[in-house]
Design an enzyme around this catalytic site. Structure first.
Site, PDB file in Angstrom:
ATOM      1  N   HIS A 141       0.612   6.862   6.649  1.00 32.87           N
ATOM      2  CA  HIS A 141       1.509   5.699   6.834  1.00 32.87           C
ATOM      3  C   HIS A 141       1.994   5.189   5.478  1.00 32.87           C
ATOM      4  O   HIS A 141       1.951   3.995   5.188  1.00 32.87           O
ATOM      5  CB  HIS A 141       0.779   4.581   7.590  1.00 32.87           C
ATOM      6  CG  HIS A 141       0.244   5.004   8.923  1.00 32.87           C
ATOM      7  ND1 HIS A 141       1.039   5.122  10.042  1.00 32.87           N
ATOM      8  CD2 HIS A 141      -1.004   5.358   9.314  1.00 32.87           C
ATOM      9  CE1 HIS A 141       0.294   5.522  11.071  1.00 32.87           C
ATOM     10  NE2 HIS A 141      -0.950   5.672  10.642  1.00 32.87           N
ATOM     11  N   ASP A 190     -12.052   0.373  18.342  1.00 33.03           N
ATOM     12  CA  ASP A 190     -11.139   1.477  18.038  1.00 33.03           C
ATOM     13  C   ASP A 190     -11.872   2.760  18.424  1.00 33.03           C
ATOM     14  O   ASP A 190     -12.792   3.188  17.738  1.00 33.03           O
ATOM     15  CB  ASP A 190     -10.751   1.511  16.559  1.00 33.03           C
ATOM     16  CG  ASP A 190      -9.601   2.494  16.306  1.00 33.03           C
ATOM     17  OD1 ASP A 190      -9.379   3.375  17.157  1.00 33.03           O
ATOM     18  OD2 ASP A 190      -8.942   2.383  15.264  1.00 33.03           O
ATOM     19  N   ASP A 194      -9.478   9.558  22.574  1.00 40.64           N
ATOM     20  CA  ASP A 194      -9.195   8.112  22.520  1.00 40.64           C
ATOM     21  C   ASP A 194      -9.396   7.485  23.898  1.00 40.64           C
ATOM     22  O   ASP A 194     -10.015   6.418  24.037  1.00 40.64           O
ATOM     23  CB  ASP A 194      -7.751   7.850  22.075  1.00 40.64           C
ATOM     24  CG  ASP A 194      -7.464   8.276  20.649  1.00 40.64           C
ATOM     25  OD1 ASP A 194      -7.573   7.445  19.748  1.00 40.64           O
ATOM     26  OD2 ASP A 194      -7.123   9.462  20.440  1.00 40.64           O
ATOM     27  N   ASP A 218      -9.161  -1.933  13.689  1.00 37.05           N
ATOM     28  CA  ASP A 218      -9.393  -1.034  12.540  1.00 37.05           C
ATOM     29  C   ASP A 218     -10.322  -1.668  11.511  1.00 37.05           C
ATOM     30  O   ASP A 218     -11.035  -0.960  10.791  1.00 37.05           O
ATOM     31  CB  ASP A 218      -8.072  -0.731  11.816  1.00 37.05           C
ATOM     32  CG  ASP A 218      -7.116   0.091  12.647  1.00 37.05           C
ATOM     33  OD1 ASP A 218      -7.539   1.122  13.183  1.00 37.05           O
ATOM     34  OD2 ASP A 218      -5.939  -0.287  12.756  1.00 37.05           O
ATOM     35  N   THR A 223      -3.670   4.933   2.458  1.00 35.52           N
ATOM     36  CA  THR A 223      -3.252   5.665   3.654  1.00 35.52           C
ATOM     37  C   THR A 223      -2.784   7.082   3.344  1.00 35.52           C
ATOM     38  O   THR A 223      -2.200   7.348   2.300  1.00 35.52           O
ATOM     39  CB  THR A 223      -2.136   4.888   4.377  1.00 35.52           C
ATOM     40  OG1 THR A 223      -1.799   5.564   5.585  1.00 35.52           O
ATOM     41  CG2 THR A 223      -0.881   4.761   3.510  1.00 35.52           C
ATOM     42  N   THR A 253      -6.908   9.012  14.384  1.00 31.39           N
ATOM     43  CA  THR A 253      -6.505   9.958  15.443  1.00 31.39           C
ATOM     44  C   THR A 253      -5.626  11.082  14.899  1.00 31.39           C
ATOM     45  O   THR A 253      -5.805  12.251  15.254  1.00 31.39           O
ATOM     46  CB  THR A 253      -5.753   9.216  16.572  1.00 31.39           C
ATOM     47  OG1 THR A 253      -6.629   8.253  17.160  1.00 31.39           O
ATOM     48  CG2 THR A 253      -5.285  10.186  17.651  1.00 31.39           C
TER      49      THR A 253
END
EC number: 3.1.3.7
Length: 308
Positions: free
Chosen positions: A198, A117, A51, A247, A195, A122
């Site tokens: 999340h 991003d 990142d 995103d 997701t 990640t």
């Protein structure tokens, strides 16, 4: 004699080469074996060495070539001298061969906002779910996402040792999308992608309301939009404020360029001007086709919780 390329097409051509370099960095960090993982806000909000290096590479490479751009990256990094090895100076010639849509031909550098991003997905990257990972460079003008580049560093990674790793997809509104084969889910099938890391009751309730035939739980917004354009899923449903502008900016362009639609859960277009808040607080709803079918099934109870 052909006229020289416009600012927008030069920027997209640079972003393509820079995204390819980013993919190489992502693979190199894994190959070295030390991901350098840091928790940001919680155990599912992670940052790795990839990142950090990729954001430095993308932002510095763009800023050197286009000093008047506004560039907004996911990672909050202290200013430091960037290693020359991280700088990508190339421009992808195939992009420069394409005509710039007339409505964008007079755009100046300072009119554009780039949302970055460096590693989308990640958490999945740290867990070895490498096909979930993308690098996202989205370009916005007057608050609207108009061009985007997505690199998949590990595209083809399960295709055997001789497979060429990685690919780059790009699009400009009014021109088209390139680098993949458009495919649709079979008619009448409702496959939801959402997701993986999340999840919440709200997310679950909204997905259930779609009456899906199947639900895919994967990482990365870029990855989910690729599922839509390659016929693996019919709708991306995320009833949560967890997603950010970096995103969605690049993936939205790819989807819109092939006739799809991405909005918040209420059906509002997302805004990408530099002053806008970074969180997509009213979630995301995206489809390649049949947007209204899915939008009409979002429960009022979900809409009442997710305020734009």
């Amino acid at each position: 004699m052909a006229s020289s390329p416009t600012v927008l097409m030069r920027l997209v051509a640079s972003a393509y080469s820079i995204a390819q370099k980013a993919g190489t960095i992502v693979r190199h960090v894994i190959a070295e074996g030390d991901l350098g993982i840091v928790e940001k806000t919680c155990a599912t909000d992670l940052q790795t060495k990839a990142d950090r290096l990729v954001q430095m590479s993308i932002c510095s490479s763009l800023a050197r070539k286009f000093p008047k751009l506004t560039i907004i990256g996911e990672e909050d990094l202290p200013p430091e001298d960037v290693d020359q090895e991280l700088i990508e100076d190339g421009q992808w010639e195939e992009v420069l061969k394409q005509p710039c849509p007339s409505q964008y031909s007079a755009i100046k550098e300072e009119d554009l906002v780039v949302w970055v991003d460096p590693v989308d997905g990640t958490k999945e990257y740290t867990e070895g779910l490498l096909d979930n990972v993308t690098v996202l460079i989205g370009i916005a003008y007057e608050g609207k996402a108009i061009a985007g580049v997505i690199n998949q560093p590990y595209y083809n990674y399960q295709a055997g040792p001789d497979a060429v790793l990685g690919r780059t997809i790009w699009a400009v509104l009014g021109l088209g999308a390139f680098g993949f084969q458009l495919k649709e889910v079979p008619a009448g099938k409702h496959i939801i992608t959402t997701t993986r890391s999340h999840n919440s009751q709200l997310v679950t309730d909204c997905v259930a309301a779609m009456n899906p035939d199947d639900v895919l739980r994967v990482g990365g917004a870029g990855n989910k939009i690729i599922q839509l354009i390659e016929g693996k899923a019919s709708a991306y449903v995320f009833a949560s404020p967890g997603c950010k502008k970096w995103d969605t900016c690049a993936p939205e362009v790819i989807l819109h360029a092939v006739g799809g639609k991405l909005t918040d859960i209420h059906g509002n277009a997302l805004q990408y001007n530099k002053e806008v808040k970074h969180v997509n607080s009213a979630g995301v709803l995206a489809t390649l086709r049949n947007y209204d079918y899915y939008a009409s099934r979002v429960p009022e109870s979900v809409k009442n919780v997710l305020v734009p």
